[in-house]
Design a protein around this motif. Structure first.
Motif, PDB file in Angstrom:
ATOM      1  N   PRO A 184       0.942  -1.243   0.235  1.00  0.00           N
ATOM      2  CA  PRO A 184       0.077   0.107  -0.089  1.00  0.00           C
ATOM      3  C   PRO A 184       0.949   1.288   0.003  1.00  0.00           C
ATOM      4  CG  PRO A 184       0.080  -0.866   2.243  1.00  0.00           C
ATOM      5  CD  PRO A 184       0.835  -1.779   1.286  1.00  0.00           C
ATOM      6  N   TRP A 185       1.316   1.634  -1.296  1.00  0.00           N
ATOM      7  CA  TRP A 185       2.274   2.684  -1.080  1.00  0.00           C
ATOM      8  C   TRP A 185       1.546   4.155  -0.931  1.00  0.00           C
ATOM      9  CZ3 TRP A 185       7.378   2.186  -1.452  1.00  0.00           C
ATOM     10  CH2 TRP A 185       7.799   0.665  -2.044  1.00  0.00           C
ATOM     11  N   ALA A 186       0.614   4.380  -1.428  1.00  0.00           N
ATOM     12  CA  ALA A 186       0.024   5.510  -1.328  1.00  0.00           C
ATOM     13  C   ALA A 186      -0.467   6.049   0.343  1.00  0.00           C
ATOM     14  CB  ALA A 186      -1.400   5.471  -2.085  1.00  0.00           C
ATOM     15  N   PHE A 187      -0.993   4.755   1.025  1.00  0.00           N
ATOM     16  CA  PHE A 187      -1.295   4.895   2.285  1.00  0.00           C
ATOM     17  C   PHE A 187      -0.048   5.138   3.051  1.00  0.00           C
ATOM     18  CE2 PHE A 187      -2.015   2.549   6.300  1.00  0.00           C
ATOM     19  CZ  PHE A 187      -3.039   3.475   6.831  1.00  0.00           C
ATOM     20  N   THR A 188       1.088   4.388   2.876  1.00  0.00           N
ATOM     21  CA  THR A 188       2.352   4.442   3.598  1.00  0.00           C
ATOM     22  C   THR A 188       2.757   5.707   3.310  1.00  0.00           C
ATOM     23  OG1 THR A 188       2.572   2.032   3.459  1.00  0.00           O
ATOM     24  CG2 THR A 188       4.365   3.477   3.968  1.00  0.00           C
ATOM     25  N   ALA A 189       2.798   6.211   2.221  1.00  0.00           N
ATOM     26  CA  ALA A 189       3.506   7.602   2.133  1.00  0.00           C
ATOM     27  C   ALA A 189       2.577   8.632   2.741  1.00  0.00           C
ATOM     28  CB  ALA A 189       3.479   8.043   0.485  1.00  0.00           C
ATOM     29  N   MET A 190       1.279   8.448   2.693  1.00  0.00           N
ATOM     30  CA  MET A 190       0.308   9.522   3.644  1.00  0.00           C
ATOM     31  C   MET A 190       0.778   9.555   5.093  1.00  0.00           C
ATOM     32  SD  MET A 190      -3.689   9.482   4.021  1.00  0.00           S
ATOM     33  CE  MET A 190      -3.668   7.831   5.073  1.00  0.00           C
ATOM     34  N   ILE A 191       1.078   8.417   5.544  1.00  0.00           N
ATOM     35  CA  ILE A 191       1.517   8.271   7.168  1.00  0.00           C
ATOM     36  C   ILE A 191       2.907   8.836   7.229  1.00  0.00           C
ATOM     37  CG2 ILE A 191       2.025   6.738   9.002  1.00  0.00           C
ATOM     38  CD1 ILE A 191      -0.475   5.331   7.907  1.00  0.00           C
ATOM     39  N   CYS A 192       3.845   8.561   6.410  1.00  0.00           N
ATOM     40  CA  CYS A 192       5.144   8.959   6.565  1.00  0.00           C
ATOM     41  C   CYS A 192       5.424  10.437   6.250  1.00  0.00           C
ATOM     42  CB  CYS A 192       6.159   8.326   5.348  1.00  0.00           C
ATOM     43  SG  CYS A 192       6.414   6.318   5.633  1.00  0.00           S
ATOM     44  N   VAL A 193       4.767  11.147   5.867  1.00  0.00           N
ATOM     45  CA  VAL A 193       4.698  12.553   5.879  1.00  0.00           C
ATOM     46  C   VAL A 193       4.574  13.206   7.380  1.00  0.00           C
ATOM     47  CG1 VAL A 193       3.147  14.615   5.639  1.00  0.00           C
ATOM     48  CG2 VAL A 193       3.411  13.051   3.746  1.00  0.00           C
ATOM     49  N   ALA A 194       3.943  12.415   8.123  1.00  0.00           N
ATOM     50  CA  ALA A 194       3.881  12.957   9.538  1.00  0.00           C
ATOM     51  C   ALA A 194       5.226  12.689  10.197  1.00  0.00           C
ATOM     52  CB  ALA A 194       3.039  12.177  10.242  1.00  0.00           C
ATOM     53  N   ALA A 195       5.913  11.391   9.831  1.00  0.00           N
ATOM     54  CA  ALA A 195       7.102  11.252  10.442  1.00  0.00           C
ATOM     55  C   ALA A 195       8.156  12.262  10.130  1.00  0.00           C
ATOM     56  CB  ALA A 195       7.493   9.615  10.146  1.00  0.00           C
ATOM     57  N   PHE A 196       8.081  12.400   8.535  1.00  0.00           N
ATOM     58  CA  PHE A 196       9.223  13.395   8.068  1.00  0.00           C
ATOM     59  C   PHE A 196       8.960  14.785   8.659  1.00  0.00           C
ATOM     60  CE2 PHE A 196      10.778  16.333   4.997  1.00  0.00           C
ATOM     61  CZ  PHE A 196      11.945  15.899   4.754  1.00  0.00           C
ATOM     62  N   ALA A 197       7.647  15.289   8.494  1.00  0.00           N
ATOM     63  CA  ALA A 197       7.503  16.720   8.858  1.00  0.00           C
ATOM     64  C   ALA A 197       8.091  16.824  10.438  1.00  0.00           C
ATOM     65  CB  ALA A 197       6.126  16.940   8.768  1.00  0.00           C
ATOM     66  N   ASN A 198       7.517  15.802  11.217  1.00  0.00           N
ATOM     67  CA  ASN A 198       7.780  16.015  12.775  1.00  0.00           C
ATOM     68  C   ASN A 198       9.123  16.110  12.891  1.00  0.00           C
ATOM     69  OD1 ASN A 198       7.222  15.559  15.645  1.00  0.00           O
ATOM     70  ND2 ASN A 198       8.374  13.881  15.388  1.00  0.00           N
ATOM     71  N   PHE A 199      10.001  15.125  12.603  1.00  0.00           N
ATOM     72  CA  PHE A 199      11.724  15.393  12.697  1.00  0.00           C
ATOM     73  C   PHE A 199      12.377  16.340  12.069  1.00  0.00           C
ATOM     74  CE2 PHE A 199      10.217  11.229  14.504  1.00  0.00           C
ATOM     75  CZ  PHE A 199      11.008  11.012  15.676  1.00  0.00           C
ATOM     76  N   PHE A 200      11.697  16.693  10.952  1.00  0.00           N
ATOM     77  CA  PHE A 200      12.328  17.856  10.263  1.00  0.00           C
ATOM     78  C   PHE A 200      12.202  19.100  10.986  1.00  0.00           C
ATOM     79  CE2 PHE A 200      12.287  21.327   7.038  1.00  0.00           C
ATOM     80  CZ  PHE A 200      13.562  20.769   6.195  1.00  0.00           C
ATOM     81  N   THR A 201      10.850  19.548  11.522  1.00  0.00           N
ATOM     82  CA  THR A 201      10.981  20.422  12.309  1.00  0.00           C
ATOM     83  C   THR A 201      11.465  20.493  13.840  1.00  0.00           C
ATOM     84  OG1 THR A 201       8.596  20.054  12.973  1.00  0.00           O
ATOM     85  CG2 THR A 201       8.897  21.323  11.111  1.00  0.00           C
ATOM     86  N   TYR A 202      11.508  19.189  14.363  1.00  0.00           N
ATOM     87  CA  TYR A 202      11.967  19.091  15.528  1.00  0.00           C
ATOM     88  C   TYR A 202      13.337  19.364  15.650  1.00  0.00           C
ATOM     89  CZ  TYR A 202      12.526  16.071  19.925  1.00  0.00           C
ATOM     90  OH  TYR A 202      13.039  15.604  21.185  1.00  0.00           O
ATOM     91  N   PHE A 203      14.365  18.986  14.903  1.00  0.00           N
ATOM     92  CA  PHE A 203      15.589  19.007  14.720  1.00  0.00           C
ATOM     93  C   PHE A 203      16.171  20.450  14.397  1.00  0.00           C
ATOM     94  CE2 PHE A 203      15.869  14.370  15.358  1.00  0.00           C
ATOM     95  CZ  PHE A 203      17.347  14.204  15.891  1.00  0.00           C
ATOM     96  N   THR A 204      15.287  21.542  14.356  1.00  0.00           N
ATOM     97  CA  THR A 204      15.740  22.658  14.094  1.00  0.00           C
ATOM     98  C   THR A 204      15.942  23.210  15.628  1.00  0.00           C
ATOM     99  OG1 THR A 204      13.341  23.607  14.358  1.00  0.00           O
ATOM    100  CG2 THR A 204      14.384  23.054  12.198  1.00  0.00           C
ATOM    101  N   ILE A 205      15.352  22.759  16.551  1.00  0.00           N
ATOM    102  CA  ILE A 205      15.544  23.253  17.934  1.00  0.00           C
ATOM    103  C   ILE A 205      16.962  22.911  18.519  1.00  0.00           C
ATOM    104  CG2 ILE A 205      14.784  22.757  20.383  1.00  0.00           C
ATOM    105  CD1 ILE A 205      11.984  22.707  19.434  1.00  0.00           C
TER     106      ILE A 205
END
Length: 398
Positions: A214-235
């Motif tokens: 289920p590529w589309a479903f997995t990609a939709m959820i991985c957006v959250a993981a990416f956005a979370n850690f991308f912003t988190y590590f600016t701190i």
């Protein structure tokens, strides 16, 4: 509709606790990969300053593992689905010990950097196989709580390893590399308590047809993981500089703020099993990112120190919701025979975000300063929240 319990979940909880504890300890190794040697970077730089390329390579020994993890994790996930997951886990730990401890016995910065590259490959294998084994051991009803424990273990483990690395770095710059020998102690316990995990051809199917990921479903959820850690590590990348600009030039103060961020994330992840009942996964993701967006927007104003510490709690709590929510949601829909691949893609999202956060900061800082970095992080979090609000509406509409 929940997936049927897997064969490995038929035993009682008590029978699975030893395996769970060991897999949670394995989860802490992913944070340990980068955090442990951070306090020794000045000593490493001083030791290798006369070697060709030393100044350029020293920062890479901290960031190279993240890139290697992002590349290796999907491949490790495919391998875990085609062979026994425990075998992938054990191989990862052996490589982790050898490559991670390379700073103890190698004396060229190039070779140590090469060792750190293999350390990232090992972490990709460990995190992917451990996540997939946890998903095999526990059914949908238990998984949210257990994956919350995993996220908490990563947070608290990160705090512990940073402290241990700092203590050993005071003794000698090579000291923190000795910490990477510790996973050797896990091997006999993994062999004794952790199940092999059946390969894909022995796993029962759930919703997706055989052979279709289920590529589309997995990609939709991985957006959250990416956005979370991308912003988190600016701190951790910019907070020490922000405090210095505020006249608070204290490494201990900055470290305390970042530790509070990590601690808050771990505490919320620890109780995620109760939080998940409050809202459906997409709505829970959107609420977490709205909180994070408010936190980053306020941080961009460089508020007084007590407010900064309060914002660390706010952003940490939001982050503590995102990862267990994403992984629980993912494993509720991905077929058991494809959990390794799903775990690999989730791991890739997390560590690619960590790797790209530094160049993002380097790009934004000259244009908008530290305030611009945090306002950009707030905007990214807000867009992610809106994305999951749209997802929630579409899912409700059927």
């Amino acid at each position: 509709m929940s997936a049927s319990p897997d064969p490995d979940t038929t035993g009682g909880m008590a029978a699975r606790i030893p395996a769970l504890v060991i897999l949670l300890l394995c989860a802490t190794l992913t944070v340990m990969a980068g955090a442990t040697i951070a306090p020794s970077l000045p000593g490493i730089a001083a030791h290798f300053e006369t070697q060709p390329g030393g100044a350029a390579l020293v920062p890479l020994i901290l960031t190279v593992p993240g890139l290697a993890i992002a590349i290796a994790a999907p491949l490790a996930g495919l391998l875990a689905d085609r062979t026994h997951k425990r075998r992938v886990l054990l191989t990862g730990i052996v490589v982790y010990v050898v490559a991670g401890s390379s700073g103890l016995y190698l004396d060229t910065i190039g070779l140590i950097t090469f060792g750190r590259l293999f350390l990232g490959v090992a972490v990709g294998a460990i995190m992917t196989s451990a996540m997939a084994l946890i998903a095999d051991l526990f059914d949908d009803a238990e998984r949210g709580r257990i994956l919350g424990y995993q996220a908490a273990a990563m947070s608290f483990g990160g705090m512990s390893f940073i402290m241990a690395g700092g203590f050993l770095a005071d003794l000698h710059w090579r000291g923190p590399f000795a910490v990477y020998l510790a996973p050797l102690l896990l091997i006999p316990f993994i062999l004794a308590w952790v199940p092999c995990g059946p390969p894909a051809d022995k796993m029962p199917e759930t919703r997706a047809p055989k052979g279709r990921f289920p590529w589309a479903f997995t990609a939709m959820i991985c957006v959250a993981a990416f956005a979370n850690f991308f912003t988190y590590f600016t701190i951790p990348l910019k907070l020490p500089f922000m405090l210095r600009d505020m006249g608070l030039d204290s490494a201990a103060l900055a470290g305390s703020a970042i530790a509070l961020l990590t601690f808050s994330s771990g505490i919320v992840a620890l109780v995620f099993g109760r939080i998940r009942a409050m809202a459906p996964p997409p709505l829970l993701a959107s609420l977490a990112f709205l909180l994070a967006s408010a936190g980053f927007a306020t941080l961009s104003l460089q508020p007084p120190l007590p407010v900064v510490f309060g914002l660390m709690v706010l952003v940490g709590c939001a982050s503590g919701i995102v990862l267990p929510n994403a992984t629980t949601w993912l494993y509720s829909r991905v077929p058991p025979a494809m959990r390794g691949q799903a775990a690999g893609l989730m791991t890739m999202s997390v560590f690619m975000a960590q790797f790209l956060a530094a160049p993002f900061v380097l790009l934004i800082d000259p244009l908008g300063g530290i305030g611009g970095v945090y306002m950009s992080a707030a905007f990214i979090a807000l867009l992610t929240a809106l994305f999951y609000i749209i997802v929630d509406r579409r899912l409700r509409a059927g």
